[in-house]
Design a protein around this motif. Structure first.
Motif, PDB file in Angstrom:
ATOM      1  N   UNK A  53       0.813  -1.217   0.000  1.00  0.00           N
ATOM      2  CA  UNK A  53       0.000   0.000   0.000  1.00  0.00           C
ATOM      3  C   UNK A  53       0.845   1.264   0.000  1.00  0.00           C
ATOM      4  N   UNK A  54       2.099   1.145   0.403  1.00  0.00           N
ATOM      5  CA  UNK A  54       2.965   2.323   0.487  1.00  0.00           C
ATOM      6  C   UNK A  54       3.693   2.617  -0.810  1.00  0.00           C
ATOM      7  N   UNK A  55       3.522   1.762  -1.823  1.00  0.00           N
ATOM      8  CA  UNK A  55       4.288   1.890  -3.057  1.00  0.00           C
ATOM      9  C   UNK A  55       3.355   1.742  -4.249  1.00  0.00           C
ATOM     10  N   UNK A 259       8.778  -7.306   9.946  1.00  0.00           N
ATOM     11  CA  UNK A 259       7.595  -8.073   9.604  1.00  0.00           C
ATOM     12  C   UNK A 259       6.286  -7.333   9.731  1.00  0.00           C
ATOM     13  N   UNK A 260       6.333  -6.043   9.950  1.00  0.00           N
ATOM     14  CA  UNK A 260       5.111  -5.265  10.074  1.00  0.00           C
ATOM     15  C   UNK A 260       4.538  -4.897   8.719  1.00  0.00           C
ATOM     16  N   UNK A 261       3.304  -4.413   8.678  1.00  0.00           N
ATOM     17  CA  UNK A 261       2.697  -4.010   7.404  1.00  0.00           C
ATOM     18  C   UNK A 261       3.321  -2.721   6.878  1.00  0.00           C
ATOM     19  N   UNK A 262       3.479  -2.656   5.564  1.00  0.00           N
ATOM     20  CA  UNK A 262       4.040  -1.448   4.956  1.00  0.00           C
ATOM     21  C   UNK A 262       2.880  -0.543   4.559  1.00  0.00           C
ATOM     22  N   UNK A 263       2.378   0.197   5.534  1.00  0.00           N
ATOM     23  CA  UNK A 263       1.254   1.097   5.314  1.00  0.00           C
ATOM     24  C   UNK A 263       1.732   2.349   4.588  1.00  0.00           C
TER      25      UNK A 263
END
Length: 347
Positions: A53-55, A259-263
């Motif tokens: 979502x960040x890219x 390992x976290x979400x790339x918001x």
């Protein structure tokens, strides 16, 4: 003091901030590309990443067409097309079409990484496992399809001639991208120019580049080794402001590494208002220590030092500066300023 021999280029992942839609992020990228074009940067490359979502950089050839149409001089390229995700013929035809539209301005950077998570990679590759042994053949096939003579395939008792169409009068320059010894050795064996993704911060850069240079075999396309080093960069009028602007990207990369979400990327003020625990904050800051962060003079000195250490023919800058609250969603002024300040200090 400027260094006229040092070439600077741009790598863009088309980041999406929390205040942006995908359309906004694309508009900001086109503005950034026009800035790089006006400032005299050598090339502008677009990455391939999926399900993030960040890219917004999911399809380099489409982005290259947009950037090529929005600029007049700068070379446009992929940094890179992840070849195992695509049929070589499809990539060849896409790049031949781009070369026909922007003759002499097109680069094809190719890599082997999936550019995504395992599930998305499975869907992209239609369940076919990544066969490391097939990659050199795929690279050779792609290069052949883009060459004037094309390739000749044996089909039973007959041969079938195949070339990328529509045929361009010139060829894209093919670069091999990587962050390992494998990619360095493959680029050397094929006589290809090589880009080491040292902005990943995984180490092994000097060893891979040394192997590339020592094992390089001249080819019809390239007589001597040719390299690009990639660095993340945030440059502002003051070092203090640069450290503020790097905060959103450093936190994003820390989340990705853990390992976290790339918001979507935070705004600077939002990142400052929600500090990480001390140990996590220290880890995020360590990630950014290998990046170019500072005032124009300090940043220019750092770029020169990286170029000298890597013995790179060119430095490719990934401008990763965040944005302040209230910034026009269709722009990325701090990223543009990073390019302007670097250009003023180095050109």
């Amino acid at each position: 003091m400027t260094d006229p021999a040092l070439r600077l280029s741009v790598l863009d992942l088309v980041p999406v901030r929390s205040d942006q839609s995908t359309g906004d992020a694309l508009a900001a990228t086109l503005a950034l590309a026009r800035t790089a074009d006006d400032l005299g940067f050598t090339r502008y490359w677009l990455a391939e990443h999926h399900n993030m979502r960040a890219v917004a950089a999911t399809n380099p050839p489409v982005l290259m067409a947009l950037v090529g149409s929005a600029t007049s001089r700068i070379r446009v390229g992929s940094g890179g097309v992840m070849l195992p995700n695509h049929a070589a013929l499809v990539v060849a035809e896409q790049l031949a079409l781009l070369e026909a539209a922007f003759p002499g301005r097109v680069d094809l950077g190719i890599g082997r990484a999936p550019g995504s998570d395992p599930v998305t990679s499975h869907l992209l590759r239609r369940g076919v496992r990544d066969d490391v042994d097939a990659f050199p053949d795929d690279v050779a096939t792609l290069a052949g399809l883009l060459s004037p003579g094309g390739v000749s395939l044996a089909l039973g008792a007959q041969r079938y001639d195949l070339a990328a169409t529509p045929k361009a009068t010139t060829e894209p320059t093919i670069w091999l991208l990587g962050s390992s010894m494998y990619s360095a050795q493959l680029a050397a064996a094929n006589g290809m120019p090589y880009v080491f993704a040292n902005h990943f911060g995984g180490g092994g850069t000097l060893e891979a580049l040394a192997a590339y240079r020592s094992q390089f075999r001249p080819s019809e396309r390239l007589a001597e080794p040719r390299t690009i080093g990639v660095v993340n960069a945030v440059v502002a009028e003051t070092a203090e402001e640069a450290r503020r602007l790097v905060l959103p990207q450093a936190r994003s990369m820390w989340r990705l590494r853990t390992g976290g979400p790339l918001a979507p990327q935070e705004l600077v003020e939002d990142a400052e208002a929600a500090p990480l625990p001390a140990a996590d904050q220290a880890a995020a800051e360590r990630l950014a220590q290998t990046w170019i962060v500072g005032s124009p003079d300090d940043a220019a000195a750092q770029v020169k030092a990286v170029a000298a250490e890597l013995r790179a023919d060119e430095i490719m800058v990934a401008p990763v500066a965040g944005a302040h609250a209230g910034t026009d969603a269709t722009s990325s002024p701090a990223r543009e300023e990073t390019l302007r300040l670097l250009a003023s200090a180095l050109f």
